[in-house]
Design an enzyme around this catalytic site. Structure first.
Site, PDB file in Angstrom:
ATOM      1  N   HIS A   1      -6.709 -37.268  18.273  1.00  0.00           N
ATOM      2  CA  HIS A   1      -6.384 -37.104  16.947  1.00  0.00           C
ATOM      3  C   HIS A   1      -6.249 -38.576  15.236  1.00  0.00           C
ATOM      4  CE1 HIS A   1      -5.533 -33.158  17.265  1.00  0.00           C
ATOM      5  NE2 HIS A   1      -5.173 -33.351  16.460  1.00  0.00           N
TER       6      HIS A   1
ATOM      7  N   GLU B   1       7.355   3.706  -0.746  1.00  0.00           N
ATOM      8  CA  GLU B   1       6.026   3.360  -0.805  1.00  0.00           C
ATOM      9  C   GLU B   1       5.517   3.969  -2.413  1.00  0.00           C
ATOM     10  OE1 GLU B   1       2.432   6.028   1.159  1.00  0.00           O
ATOM     11  OE2 GLU B   1       4.323   7.253   0.583  1.00  0.00           O
ATOM     12  N   HIS B   2       6.507   5.198  -2.916  1.00  0.00           N
ATOM     13  CA  HIS B   2       5.747   5.363  -4.490  1.00  0.00           C
ATOM     14  C   HIS B   2       7.071   5.457  -5.380  1.00  0.00           C
ATOM     15  CE1 HIS B   2       2.776   8.159  -2.281  1.00  0.00           C
ATOM     16  NE2 HIS B   2       2.108   7.207  -3.232  1.00  0.00           N
TER      17      HIS B   2
ATOM     18  N   HIS C   1       3.390  16.741   1.039  1.00  0.00           N
ATOM     19  CA  HIS C   1       2.532  16.000   2.261  1.00  0.00           C
ATOM     20  C   HIS C   1       3.040  16.661   2.962  1.00  0.00           C
ATOM     21  CE1 HIS C   1      -0.064  13.597   0.529  1.00  0.00           C
ATOM     22  NE2 HIS C   1       0.667  13.007  -0.659  1.00  0.00           N
TER      23      HIS C   1
ATOM     24  N   GLN D   1       5.383  15.328  -3.856  1.00  0.00           N
ATOM     25  CA  GLN D   1       5.128  14.554  -2.552  1.00  0.00           C
ATOM     26  C   GLN D   1       5.932  15.046  -1.181  1.00  0.00           C
ATOM     27  OE1 GLN D   1       3.860  11.643  -3.268  1.00  0.00           O
ATOM     28  NE2 GLN D   1       4.068  11.227  -0.919  1.00  0.00           N
TER      29      GLN D   1
ATOM     30  N   ASP E   1      -2.405   8.871  -6.691  1.00  0.00           N
ATOM     31  CA  ASP E   1      -3.287   9.150  -5.874  1.00  0.00           C
ATOM     32  C   ASP E   1      -4.035   9.969  -5.225  1.00  0.00           C
ATOM     33  OD1 ASP E   1      -1.033   9.746  -3.960  1.00  0.00           O
ATOM     34  OD2 ASP E   1      -0.350  11.321  -4.325  1.00  0.00           O
TER      35      ASP E   1
END
Length: 410
Positions: free
Chosen positions: A396, A303-304, A237, A234, A337
């Site tokens: 209505h 996220e993960h 990235h 990770q 991924d």
């Protein structure tokens, strides 16, 4: 660490400069909106169309992702809420979708797959990819190949907020889309948030998906080399990626073993400088037990989430907030991924508390319908008229009354 300290320690690096980022993004979006291709090209290079290639690795991943998203299709729903009153719900694809494929420090054909395959399965009519070109103005063949496989209309060779603006408003040669998907750096995320708030753009976004992040929960049975490899995968990235380790009852020696592995593995990586940047604001939190670990994890909403734990499957019940979960020692985050079939476009910044990752439903809208018989209107009519009266909406009320009267031949 007290709760406030933990919260401070877990602040995402890129969240510290939100106003500055909006200041940069705003003029770019306005420029592209007003000056179309000219502005877009001034921020990037040129356009090119898809060509055909083959790639076995992409084909395997494509097929797994297709299977998983195909299985998410739902039958239309039909419910008779009372005799003669039938309510339905059915889905229709979002017609025009814009898929942002990052290409800054890494080329990501996997993101083209994660966004393109569900768009294809959903039956979206127009698929437009946007991805920053390489320095020579071309785009990586892998992304072109994926665009070709999913039936994309075109590839916009642009990145950043300018690409988001082109997709949101359209230019002379870029189709305006109805919804923009895909992760990116903080400028892409800010651009997506900006256009989704502009009612004139008429564009939705999948979710706020910024710089990537991972949270690994490890106990004494976890393999230090595996833990380190997940943290590093990770960290590579980008320098604004966040890497968090929650260590359950590990002694100094066990923590040191992970630290040593991290160092040893990092030194062998080609992107060691990026890794160093991300690791510099990584956080290790020591806790006593799994319950304490899950309180922190659910509050951070990673996220993960990687569970390197004994009986990891049982812990999944305690997961309340996460983009995607990787269970047990044989499930590195990399499989999600790329090729397992789950989607990797996931909420970051803690938005996993409110948002799902990209799925088939992200490319669909649900439409409801009502279908009443004369008896159905008789059955439900008085309730409708009474509520309309309470709300003092006489037209209505009369829309029902006029029909009931005609049934009674008045």
């Amino acid at each position: 660490m007290g709760t406030a300290q933990v919260t401070e320690a877990l602040k995402r690096p890129s969240q510290k400069s939100a106003e500055a980022i909006m200041g940069i993004v705003h003029p770019i979006i306005n420029d592209v909106r007003q000056n179309g291709d000219k502005a877009l090209l001034s921020y990037t290079h040129k356009f090119e169309k898809a060509t055909s290639l083959t790639s076995p690795a992409i084909d395997v991943s494509f097929e797994n992702i297709r299977k998983f998203h195909e299985a998410q299709k739902e039958e239309p729903l039909k419910v008779e809420t009372m005799p003669g009153v039938i309510c339905s719900r059915f889905s229709r694809p979002i017609e025009r979708v814009g898929l942002y494929v990052p290409g800054g420090t890494a080329v990501l054909p996997s993101t083209a797959l994660m966004l393109g395959v569900p768009a294809m399965v959903a039956g979206c009519q127009k698929i437009v990819l946007a991805s920053p070109p390489r320095s020579d103005g071309s785009i990586t063949p892998e992304i072109v190949y994926v665009a070709h496989k999913v039936g994309a209309e075109s590839i916009v060779l642009a990145g950043g907020a300018q690409a988001v603006a082109a997709l949101a408003y359209g230019t002379e040669s870029v189709t305006k889309v109805d919804k923009i998907y895909g992760p990116g750096n903080q400028f892409v995320t800010a651009g997506k948030m900006y256009v989704s708030n502009d009612t004139n753009a008429g564009v939705g976004i999948d979710m706020p998906a910024g710089p990537s992040e991972v949270l690994v929960i490890a106990d004494s049975e976890a393999n230090p080399a595996f833990v380190a490899s997940d943290l590093l995968s990770q960290a590579e990235h980008g320098v604004d990626s966040q890497v968090v380790l929650i260590a359950i009852d590990l002694d100094e020696q066990q923590l040191q073993a992970i630290e040593d592995e991290l160092h040893k593995q990092a030194m062998a990586l080609p992107r060691v400088d990026i890794v160093r940047g991300a690791i510099s604001h990584s956080v290790t939190i020591q806790v006593k037990d799994i319950d304490e670990a899950m309180v922190i994890s659910n509050d951070y909403a990673p996220e993960h989430l990687i569970l390197q734990l004994k009986d990891a499957e049982k812990v999944v019940d305690k997961v309340m907030n996460a983009g995607s979960v990787f269970i047990g020692q044989w499930t590195p985050e990399s499989v999600g991924d790329y090729s397992a079939g789950v989607n990797h476009s996931l909420p970051t910044y803690g938005y996993a508390k409110q948002y799902s990752g990209v799925n088939l439903g992200s490319f669909l809208k649900h439409i409801t319908s009502s279908n009443l018989t004369a008896d159905g209107l008789r059955n439900v009519g008085s309730a409708v008229m009474q509520l309309a009266k309470v709300e003092e909406l006489e037209a209505h009320r009369r829309a029902v009354e006029i029909r009931l009267s005609s049934m009674d031949g008045k």
